[in-house]
Scaffold this active site. Structure first.
Site, PDB file in Angstrom:
ATOM      1  N   ARG A  65      42.091  16.280  51.591  1.00 52.32           N
ATOM      2  CA  ARG A  65      41.196  15.580  50.673  1.00 52.32           C
ATOM      3  C   ARG A  65      40.375  16.626  49.926  1.00 52.32           C
ATOM      4  O   ARG A  65      39.713  17.472  50.535  1.00 52.32           O
ATOM      5  CB  ARG A  65      40.276  14.649  51.430  1.00 52.32           C
ATOM      6  CG  ARG A  65      40.988  13.478  52.066  1.00 52.32           C
ATOM      7  CD  ARG A  65      41.243  12.365  51.082  1.00 52.32           C
ATOM      8  NE  ARG A  65      40.052  11.553  50.864  1.00 52.32           N
ATOM      9  CZ  ARG A  65      40.005  10.508  50.064  1.00 52.32           C
ATOM     10  NH1 ARG A  65      41.074  10.151  49.382  1.00 52.32           N
ATOM     11  NH2 ARG A  65      38.896   9.819  49.926  1.00 52.32           N
ATOM     12  N   ASP A 226      32.924   2.155  51.528  1.00 53.38           N
ATOM     13  CA  ASP A 226      34.078   1.592  50.814  1.00 53.38           C
ATOM     14  C   ASP A 226      34.887   0.758  51.795  1.00 53.38           C
ATOM     15  O   ASP A 226      36.067   1.011  52.049  1.00 53.38           O
ATOM     16  CB  ASP A 226      34.916   2.708  50.207  1.00 53.38           C
ATOM     17  CG  ASP A 226      35.831   2.212  49.082  1.00 53.38           C
ATOM     18  OD1 ASP A 226      35.814   0.999  48.800  1.00 53.38           O
ATOM     19  OD2 ASP A 226      36.546   3.036  48.496  1.00 53.38           O
ATOM     20  N   ASN A 231      41.600   0.662  52.379  1.00 52.69           N
ATOM     21  CA  ASN A 231      41.250   1.939  52.994  1.00 52.69           C
ATOM     22  C   ASN A 231      41.557   1.942  54.488  1.00 52.69           C
ATOM     23  O   ASN A 231      40.947   2.702  55.248  1.00 52.69           O
ATOM     24  CB  ASN A 231      39.771   2.250  52.765  1.00 52.69           C
ATOM     25  CG  ASN A 231      39.495   2.706  51.347  1.00 52.69           C
ATOM     26  OD1 ASN A 231      40.377   3.240  50.672  1.00 52.69           O
ATOM     27  ND2 ASN A 231      38.279   2.499  50.879  1.00 52.69           N
ATOM     28  N   ASP A 244      38.613   7.127  53.678  1.00 49.65           N
ATOM     29  CA  ASP A 244      37.749   7.039  52.494  1.00 49.65           C
ATOM     30  C   ASP A 244      36.298   6.742  52.876  1.00 49.65           C
ATOM     31  O   ASP A 244      35.805   5.626  52.738  1.00 49.65           O
ATOM     32  CB  ASP A 244      38.269   5.978  51.514  1.00 49.65           C
ATOM     33  CG  ASP A 244      39.404   6.512  50.652  1.00 49.65           C
ATOM     34  OD1 ASP A 244      39.904   7.605  50.966  1.00 49.65           O
ATOM     35  OD2 ASP A 244      39.785   5.854  49.688  1.00 49.65           O
TER      36      ASP A 244
END
Length: 353
Positions: A65, A226, A231, A244
């Site tokens: 990421r 989120d 996710n 996430d």
């Protein structure tokens, strides 16, 4: 939303070579990196790169990421990768949440041009954003009992996270917390994202929130941020990876609950507008709140306020995503800035009650 959304200006072959160089130095042995790719159906903010690392008889399937490059029109002004990495470890250890297994964090921007972290890759199915899972596919085709099992297990993630005890010292990157501070940060984010071309619809939503402020926002907990099924990775309708964490915050439980409810409504409304049935019996507010209440003993409150807040927050994000698509030549700038909000009709309905 039928076409893949471009999110990166970085080239995969170069990332492969730089990852191999970095890992070889990190592990002190030659590492080969292969099978480098990006997700195509989810992920519009941070850059996600899949790859396989091989060294001395070990083969590890990984996910990196990264913060997006500045020229890729980032969705958020700051990408605190260190906090995200620490949150995944804490969620696994203190709340029993199957966040991906963290492998390495790199604070030095030198190797890839930005700080980044690497986590272990799991196998399973993720409800897609493009095309939205409400348009068809494995979740739509599932038996109602299996969908309900998935829904209840996903609400269970929130219950476990919210009931776990985290100290501010463990998550210093999230600030002091509180609903008022959360809204202040959202106003600052809106000015950063859309200050050059204000969106009147979003400003009306800010005004609505001030006029309907809760008498008692409730105690603060660690919020995922989120919180949505897009996710989560599932196997046999059971969560196996929760990812996430870039929108994590300290605030009332309803921040996550309303976000989870509204994000399904967002996709459901898009589907109905296209003349398809979608999943009208999935993630209904009364069902989500009932399950959450049974798991935690907490009675969700002020949901109309928090649904509006979720719609506003999502509007800021999606309008920024649309600006990125305009930047990459995928869309034209609309004459009416309110049209940058994909769920304009839904937000307008919420504003009129």
């Amino acid at each position: 939303m039928s076409e893949p959304v471009r999110t990166s200006t970085r080239h995969l072959p170069e990332l492969r070579d730089r990852l191999a160089t970095w890992l070889s130095g990190r592990l002190g042995t030659p590492v080969a990196v292969s099978e480098v790719s990006r997700p195509s159906a989810n992920g519009m903010s941070s850059e996600t790169v899949f790859f396989t690392a091989s060294w001395e008889g070990t083969r590890e399937r990984c996910v990196a990421r990264l913060a997006p490059a500045p020229e890729a029109v980032p969705i958020f002004p700051v990408y605190d990768l260190r906090t995200q990495y620490d949150l995944m470890r804490l969620a696994r250890r203190k709340a029993g949440i199957p966040a991906p297994r963290p492998l390495w964090f790199e604070a030095d921007p030198g190797p890839l041009g930005t700080p980044f972290f690497v986590m272990a890759r799991e196998d399973g199915e993720v409800p897609p954003d493009v095309m939205p899972y409400t348009f068809g596919g494995w979740l739509c085709e599932a038996a109602p009992a299996d969908r309900r099992r998935l829904q209840d297990a996903t609400v269970g993630i929130l219950a476990a996270l919210h009931d776990a005890r985290f100290t501010h010292q463990e998550v210093p990157g999230l600030g002091a917390g509180g609903l008022r501070e959360h809204l202040r940060a959202q106003r600052a984010y809106y000015r950063w994202a859309h200050g050059e071309r204000p969106v009147p619809l979003l400003e009306r939503a800010f005004d609505w929130l001030e006029a309907h402020w809760p008498d008692d926002p409730g105690a603060d907990v660690l919020c995922w941020g989120d919180a949505r099924i897009g996710n989560v990775m599932y196997r046999d309708f059971t969560p196996v990876a929760v990812f996430d964490w870039e929108m994590a915050a300290i605030g009332p439980r309803e921040l996550d609950l309303a976000w989870m409810i509204f994000l399904h409504r967002f996709f459901q409304d898009l589907t109905v507008d296209m003349g398809l049935p979608g999943l009208p019996d999935f993630m209904r507010p009364e069902d989500v709140c009932r399950t959450y209440r049974e798991l935690t003993g907490h009675e969700p409150r002020d949901l109309r306020f928090h649904e509006m807040y979720a719609a506003l927050r999502h509007g800021i994000v999606m309008a920024r995503v649309w600006l990125r698509r305009i930047h990459f030549g995928e869309l034209a700038m609309p004459d009416d800035p309110d049209d940058l909000v994909v769920h304009r009709a839904t937000l307008e309905r919420l504003l009129t009650g």
